[in-house]
Design a protein around this motif. Structure first.
Motif, short mmCIF file in Angstrom:
data_model
loop_
_atom_site.label_atom_id
_atom_site.label_comp_id
_atom_site.label_asym_id
_atom_site.label_seq_id
_atom_site.Cartn_x
_atom_site.Cartn_y
_atom_site.Cartn_z
N HIS A 77 0.82 -1.22 0.00
CA HIS A 77 0.00 0.00 0.00
C HIS A 77 0.85 1.27 0.00
CE1 HIS A 77 -3.35 2.66 0.68
NE2 HIS A 77 -2.80 3.13 1.77
N GLN A 78 1.95 1.27 0.72
CA GLN A 78 2.80 2.47 0.82
C GLN A 78 4.11 2.33 0.06
OE1 GLN A 78 3.06 3.00 5.12
NE2 GLN A 78 1.52 4.61 5.04
N SER A 79 4.76 1.17 0.15
CA SER A 79 6.11 1.04 -0.40
C SER A 79 6.14 0.95 -1.92
CB SER A 79 6.79 -0.20 0.19
OG SER A 79 6.06 -1.37 -0.13
N PHE A 80 5.14 0.32 -2.53
CA PHE A 80 5.14 0.12 -3.98
C PHE A 80 3.69 -0.03 -4.42
CE2 PHE A 80 6.20 -2.55 -7.82
CZ PHE A 80 7.03 -1.63 -8.44
N PRO A 81 2.93 1.05 -4.43
CA PRO A 81 1.47 0.96 -4.53
C PRO A 81 0.94 0.46 -5.87
CG PRO A 81 2.20 3.24 -4.64
CD PRO A 81 3.40 2.45 -4.28
N PHE A 82 -0.16 -0.27 -5.77
CA PHE A 82 -0.94 -0.72 -6.92
C PHE A 82 -2.32 -0.07 -6.85
CE2 PHE A 82 2.24 -3.97 -6.49
CZ PHE A 82 2.45 -4.48 -7.76
#
Length: 299
Positions: A163-168
């Motif tokens: 959700h925060q580090s590598f969002p989709f």
């Protein structure tokens, strides 16, 4: 989740690094040199926070399909899709996520007897500096949608940890999602590659911006865009937000690599021909890029 990532370019390395934080990643690359280097040193990523490394399992692309992964993410460029997929016996129920630019890859997907296919549009800025190293310059998100089949629980298992580090971002309409990315690529990539400028110059230089607008008019007509102002503002915003970036096609031209012009403008030319429409600017840009490739020894 065990995930196969096929392709050791910038996007393959980027996804391998981040997804390996919460899933079990197996990276498949084309050559032995890259495999051996990543086996020995891992993947190195540099972003605005610093430099980091992670160890991943890595195999040759010829071995892909034998590892029993839960999902395969296809990160090769479109012109490598045919050689990757031909003669491969992919199980119909095996989930695949395709991350190519343009929309021409949908034709390849339709030739396969697959029941569960996702497509994505990557909005991150990244470039590879070595076989094992990638720079994550522009942090964005990956839009993702179902193309064939649907399993929301499966998709949530893949993307929720990031959700925060590598969002989709889940999208309901795969066509609109891919068209928005196509319009961005069709304007920014060929113009920056030919003019040899950073993305921001296309809207900052009034003469470049004039061609930018004329190109959008041709594209919107071919695609018959109903929300044309939304698409137009999206391209302007991408140029503004990535003003200091050099497009992937510009880097390909500078380094003498084949470009993805067939997947981007070639797709639009085919659409125009099918609709008996004229696209003089798109055709001119397409042949200039192809001519540039030919001069540098390409095909």
């Amino acid at each position: 989740m065990k995930i196969a990532i096929v392709g050791g370019g910038a996007i393959g390395l980027l996804f391998s690094f981040y997804l390996n934080q919460h899933h079990e990643v197996v990276l498949y690359v084309r050559n032995i040199q890259q495999r051996d280097r990543i086996q020995a040193k891992g993947i190195h990523l540099t972003n605005h926070q610093g430099s980091f490394s992670t160890k991943v399992e890595v195999r040759l692309a010829s071995e892909w399909g034998k590892g029993g992964e839960d999902l395969s993410i296809i990160c090769v460029k479109q012109y490598h899709l045919q050689s990757l997929l031909e003669n491969k016996k992919i199980e119909a129920h095996h989930p695949l996520l395709f991350l190519q630019n343009g929309m021409g890859h949908l034709e390849y997907i339709d030739r396969l007897n697959l029941r569960f296919v996702l497509v994505g549009a990557v909005e991150h800025g990244a470039y590879r500096t070595d076989d094992d190293s990638v720079v994550h310059k522009g942090e964005g998100q990956t839009r993702i949608a179902f193309y064939k089949g649907a399993d929301q629980e499966f998709l949530d298992t893949l993307i929720k940890p990031f959700h925060q580090s590598f969002p989709f971002q889940k999208e309901d309409d795969f066509k609109e999602m891919l068209q928005k990315k196509l319009v961005v690529n069709a304007i920014i990539n060929p113009l920056t590659a030919l003019l040899k400028v950073q993305n921001g110059a296309l809207i900052e230089n009034p003469h470049f911006f004039q061609t930018f607008r004329e190109l959008f008019v041709e594209i919107k007509g071919i695609l018959r865009l109903e929300k044309e102002e939304l698409y137009y503002q999206n391209v302007v915003e991408v140029c503004r937000n990535t003003s200091q970036n050099r497009s992937s096609m510009l880097k390909d031209v500078e380094e003498g690599r084949p470009t993805e012009i067939d997947a981007i403008l070639g797709y639009l030319i085919k659409q125009a021909n099918e609709k008996n429409m004229q696209a003089p600017l798109i055709n001119a840009l397409f042949h200039l890029i192809k001519g540039n490739e030919l001069e540098k020894g390409g095909k």
